[in-house]
Scaffold this motif. Structure first.
Motif, PDB file in Angstrom:
ATOM      1  N   GLU A  90      31.566  -3.714  34.833  1.00 38.96           N
ATOM      2  CA  GLU A  90      32.202  -3.664  33.880  1.00 38.96           C
ATOM      3  C   GLU A  90      33.758  -3.398  34.039  1.00 38.96           C
ATOM      4  O   GLU A  90      34.678  -4.113  33.531  1.00 38.96           O
ATOM      5  CB  GLU A  90      31.594  -2.988  32.524  1.00 38.96           C
ATOM      6  CG  GLU A  90      30.238  -3.394  32.196  1.00 38.96           C
ATOM      7  CD  GLU A  90      30.286  -5.008  31.437  1.00 38.96           C
ATOM      8  OE1 GLU A  90      31.365  -5.421  31.075  1.00 38.96           O
ATOM      9  OE2 GLU A  90      29.151  -5.675  31.403  1.00 38.96           O
ATOM     10  N   ARG A  91      33.696  -2.287  34.636  1.00 34.63           N
ATOM     11  CA  ARG A  91      35.181  -1.677  34.653  1.00 34.63           C
ATOM     12  C   ARG A  91      36.157  -2.585  35.613  1.00 34.63           C
ATOM     13  O   ARG A  91      37.167  -2.634  35.441  1.00 34.63           O
ATOM     14  CB  ARG A  91      35.102  -0.376  35.554  1.00 34.63           C
ATOM     15  CG  ARG A  91      36.184   0.496  35.505  1.00 34.63           C
ATOM     16  CD  ARG A  91      36.861   1.031  34.090  1.00 34.63           C
ATOM     17  NE  ARG A  91      38.141   1.899  34.401  1.00 34.63           N
ATOM     18  CZ  ARG A  91      39.176   1.466  33.848  1.00 34.63           C
ATOM     19  NH1 ARG A  91      39.447   0.605  33.234  1.00 34.63           N
ATOM     20  NH2 ARG A  91      40.202   2.232  34.227  1.00 34.63           N
ATOM     21  N   ILE A  92      35.552  -3.091  36.732  1.00 34.84           N
ATOM     22  CA  ILE A  92      36.281  -3.895  37.701  1.00 34.84           C
ATOM     23  C   ILE A  92      36.603  -5.247  36.915  1.00 34.84           C
ATOM     24  O   ILE A  92      37.380  -5.674  37.014  1.00 34.84           O
ATOM     25  CB  ILE A  92      35.288  -4.279  39.049  1.00 34.84           C
ATOM     26  CG1 ILE A  92      35.241  -2.984  39.753  1.00 34.84           C
ATOM     27  CG2 ILE A  92      35.941  -5.404  39.563  1.00 34.84           C
ATOM     28  CD1 ILE A  92      34.164  -3.308  40.838  1.00 34.84           C
ATOM     29  N   GLY A  93      35.722  -5.805  36.089  1.00 32.87           N
ATOM     30  CA  GLY A  93      35.942  -6.929  35.329  1.00 32.87           C
ATOM     31  C   GLY A  93      36.916  -6.849  34.364  1.00 32.87           C
ATOM     32  O   GLY A  93      37.751  -7.602  34.178  1.00 32.87           O
ATOM     33  N   GLN A 107      34.012  -7.151  49.083  1.00 33.25           N
ATOM     34  CA  GLN A 107      34.632  -8.481  48.914  1.00 33.25           C
ATOM     35  C   GLN A 107      35.019  -8.614  47.126  1.00 33.25           C
ATOM     36  O   GLN A 107      36.192  -9.044  46.730  1.00 33.25           O
ATOM     37  CB  GLN A 107      34.022  -9.721  49.440  1.00 33.25           C
ATOM     38  CG  GLN A 107      34.224  -9.699  50.940  1.00 33.25           C
ATOM     39  CD  GLN A 107      35.519  -9.740  51.453  1.00 33.25           C
ATOM     40  OE1 GLN A 107      36.471 -10.389  50.899  1.00 33.25           O
ATOM     41  NE2 GLN A 107      35.765  -8.736  52.342  1.00 33.25           N
ATOM     42  N   TYR A 108      33.824  -8.248  46.582  1.00 32.67           N
ATOM     43  CA  TYR A 108      34.028  -8.225  45.050  1.00 32.67           C
ATOM     44  C   TYR A 108      35.166  -7.143  44.566  1.00 32.67           C
ATOM     45  O   TYR A 108      35.686  -7.523  43.680  1.00 32.67           O
ATOM     46  CB  TYR A 108      32.632  -8.136  44.690  1.00 32.67           C
ATOM     47  CG  TYR A 108      32.460  -8.110  42.853  1.00 32.67           C
ATOM     48  CD1 TYR A 108      32.514  -9.282  42.183  1.00 32.67           C
ATOM     49  CD2 TYR A 108      32.582  -6.828  42.254  1.00 32.67           C
ATOM     50  CE1 TYR A 108      32.527  -9.466  41.054  1.00 32.67           C
ATOM     51  CE2 TYR A 108      32.648  -7.082  40.928  1.00 32.67           C
ATOM     52  CZ  TYR A 108      32.672  -8.141  39.994  1.00 32.67           C
ATOM     53  OH  TYR A 108      32.592  -8.108  39.043  1.00 32.67           O
ATOM     54  N   ALA A 109      35.018  -6.093  45.100  1.00 29.83           N
ATOM     55  CA  ALA A 109      35.634  -4.923  44.710  1.00 29.83           C
ATOM     56  C   ALA A 109      37.078  -5.068  44.754  1.00 29.83           C
ATOM     57  O   ALA A 109      37.891  -4.699  44.118  1.00 29.83           O
ATOM     58  CB  ALA A 109      35.324  -3.750  45.397  1.00 29.83           C
ATOM     59  N   VAL A 110      37.394  -5.738  45.883  1.00 33.34           N
ATOM     60  CA  VAL A 110      38.931  -6.242  46.096  1.00 33.34           C
ATOM     61  C   VAL A 110      39.231  -7.731  45.597  1.00 33.34           C
ATOM     62  O   VAL A 110      40.533  -7.906  45.560  1.00 33.34           O
ATOM     63  CB  VAL A 110      39.343  -6.044  47.661  1.00 33.34           C
ATOM     64  CG1 VAL A 110      39.168  -4.830  48.480  1.00 33.34           C
ATOM     65  CG2 VAL A 110      38.506  -7.214  48.653  1.00 33.34           C
ATOM     66  N   GLY A 111      38.461  -8.129  45.060  1.00 31.56           N
ATOM     67  CA  GLY A 111      38.999  -9.437  44.021  1.00 31.56           C
ATOM     68  C   GLY A 111      38.636 -10.742  45.000  1.00 31.56           C
ATOM     69  O   GLY A 111      39.414 -11.759  44.380  1.00 31.56           O
ATOM     70  N   ARG A 112      38.169 -10.937  46.187  1.00 31.93           N
ATOM     71  CA  ARG A 112      38.178 -11.801  47.075  1.00 31.93           C
ATOM     72  C   ARG A 112      37.119 -12.976  46.744  1.00 31.93           C
ATOM     73  O   ARG A 112      37.082 -13.985  46.855  1.00 31.93           O
ATOM     74  CB  ARG A 112      38.051 -11.646  48.499  1.00 31.93           C
ATOM     75  CG  ARG A 112      39.503 -10.967  48.880  1.00 31.93           C
ATOM     76  CD  ARG A 112      39.423 -10.758  50.444  1.00 31.93           C
ATOM     77  NE  ARG A 112      40.618 -10.186  50.979  1.00 31.93           N
ATOM     78  CZ  ARG A 112      40.473  -9.477  51.921  1.00 31.93           C
ATOM     79  NH1 ARG A 112      39.480  -8.865  52.465  1.00 31.93           N
ATOM     80  NH2 ARG A 112      41.708  -8.783  52.410  1.00 31.93           N
ATOM     81  N   VAL A 113      36.116 -12.144  45.903  1.00 30.20           N
ATOM     82  CA  VAL A 113      34.785 -12.911  45.410  1.00 30.20           C
ATOM     83  C   VAL A 113      34.493 -12.629  44.210  1.00 30.20           C
ATOM     84  O   VAL A 113      34.727 -11.479  43.584  1.00 30.20           O
ATOM     85  CB  VAL A 113      33.664 -12.657  46.360  1.00 30.20           C
ATOM     86  CG1 VAL A 113      32.287 -13.122  45.902  1.00 30.20           C
ATOM     87  CG2 VAL A 113      33.748 -12.926  47.944  1.00 30.20           C
ATOM     88  N   ARG A 114      34.318 -13.861  43.358  1.00 29.11           N
ATOM     89  CA  ARG A 114      34.001 -13.313  41.792  1.00 29.11           C
ATOM     90  C   ARG A 114      32.663 -13.395  41.353  1.00 29.11           C
ATOM     91  O   ARG A 114      32.344 -13.097  40.316  1.00 29.11           O
ATOM     92  CB  ARG A 114      34.869 -14.414  41.041  1.00 29.11           C
ATOM     93  CG  ARG A 114      36.235 -14.183  40.874  1.00 29.11           C
ATOM     94  CD  ARG A 114      37.203 -15.471  40.330  1.00 29.11           C
ATOM     95  NE  ARG A 114      36.651 -15.131  38.993  1.00 29.11           N
ATOM     96  CZ  ARG A 114      37.526 -15.452  37.997  1.00 29.11           C
ATOM     97  NH1 ARG A 114      38.450 -16.228  38.056  1.00 29.11           N
ATOM     98  NH2 ARG A 114      37.143 -15.253  36.802  1.00 29.11           N
ATOM     99  N   SER A 115      31.735 -13.700  42.140  1.00 29.54           N
ATOM    100  CA  SER A 115      30.324 -13.795  41.766  1.00 29.54           C
ATOM    101  C   SER A 115      29.658 -12.571  42.346  1.00 29.54           C
ATOM    102  O   SER A 115      29.862 -12.127  43.566  1.00 29.54           O
ATOM    103  CB  SER A 115      29.912 -15.027  42.560  1.00 29.54           C
ATOM    104  OG  SER A 115      28.394 -14.893  42.362  1.00 29.54           O
ATOM    105  N   LEU A 116      28.794 -11.900  41.674  1.00 28.15           N
ATOM    106  CA  LEU A 116      27.858 -10.941  41.740  1.00 28.15           C
ATOM    107  C   LEU A 116      26.800 -11.231  42.726  1.00 28.15           C
ATOM    108  O   LEU A 116      26.331 -10.477  43.262  1.00 28.15           O
ATOM    109  CB  LEU A 116      27.284 -10.135  40.390  1.00 28.15           C
ATOM    110  CG  LEU A 116      28.381  -9.699  39.426  1.00 28.15           C
ATOM    111  CD1 LEU A 116      27.748  -9.488  38.113  1.00 28.15           C
ATOM    112  CD2 LEU A 116      29.221  -8.642  40.215  1.00 28.15           C
TER     113      LEU A 116
END
Length: 191
Positions: free
Chosen positions: A26-29, A103-112
């Protein structure tokens, strides 16, 4: 579960794990402005307290489901040790999951789904229970319905929310549910 203290401890631990993981997602989003909770009370770093609390109770419910399935002998907690070959596959899947977490944490991938699916499969290989797969599939359909109907009527602002977003979120819940149920199963064996 009062008569089974290991399941009771497992439920609290699973709830805590689910709440912490949800808070991070949630925080990342919110930080990336993918969604927002305007007007929410009692936020913790812009995340409403109610959201991680909801996932805490999901961890408890997941433990209850595993407990009830265990009581009905639909889930076994006695599994043979994995073979070396399965262990290598699991290690590869965990490495893949860790790569996509970064990759998700740095914003390169948007899917969990890209990190949750390989991690779920790795856990499933260790505790292969068909009932857990069936429950995880059911959550996809339930979440898709809820996502479509509740987001339209709620206070949540999604930028670019569409049917594809609802499908992505629902598919990520397959992996997330399987992951949570497998973590509960692993904790039940350990505790």
């Amino acid at each position: 579960m009062r008569d089974y203290p290991s399941f009771l401890a497992c439920s609290v631990l699973a709830g805590a794990i689910a709440a912490i993981l949800d808070y991070v997602v949630e925080r990342i989003g919110i930080t990336r402005r993918l969604w927002d909770y305007p007007g929410e009370r009692m936020p913790i770093g812009q995340v409403p307290l109610s959201v991680p609390l909801l996932f805490f109770f999901c961890g408890i419910i997941a433990t209850l489901i595993v407990f009830l399935l265990y009581q009905q002998q639909l889930v076994s907690l006695d599994h043979p040790a994995p073979t070396v070959q399965v262990g290598l596959v699991q290690a590869g899947l965990v490495i893949l999951a860790c790569y996509f977490i970064v990759q998700y944490a740095v914003g390169r991938v948007r899917s969990l789904t890209f990190w949750a699916l390989p991690l779920s499969i790795a856990l499933y290989l260790f505790f292969p229970e068909p009932m857990l797969l069936a429950i995880a599939v059911l959550t996809v359909y339930v979440d898709y319905y809820l996502e479509k109907s509740l987001v339209k009527r709620s206070n949540i602002r999604y930028e670019g929310y569409n049917d594809q977003t609802a499908i992505n979120i629902a598919l990520s819940y397959f992996a997330t549910t399987l992951l949570l149920l497998e973590v509960v199963t692993a904790l039940a064996v350990v505790l």
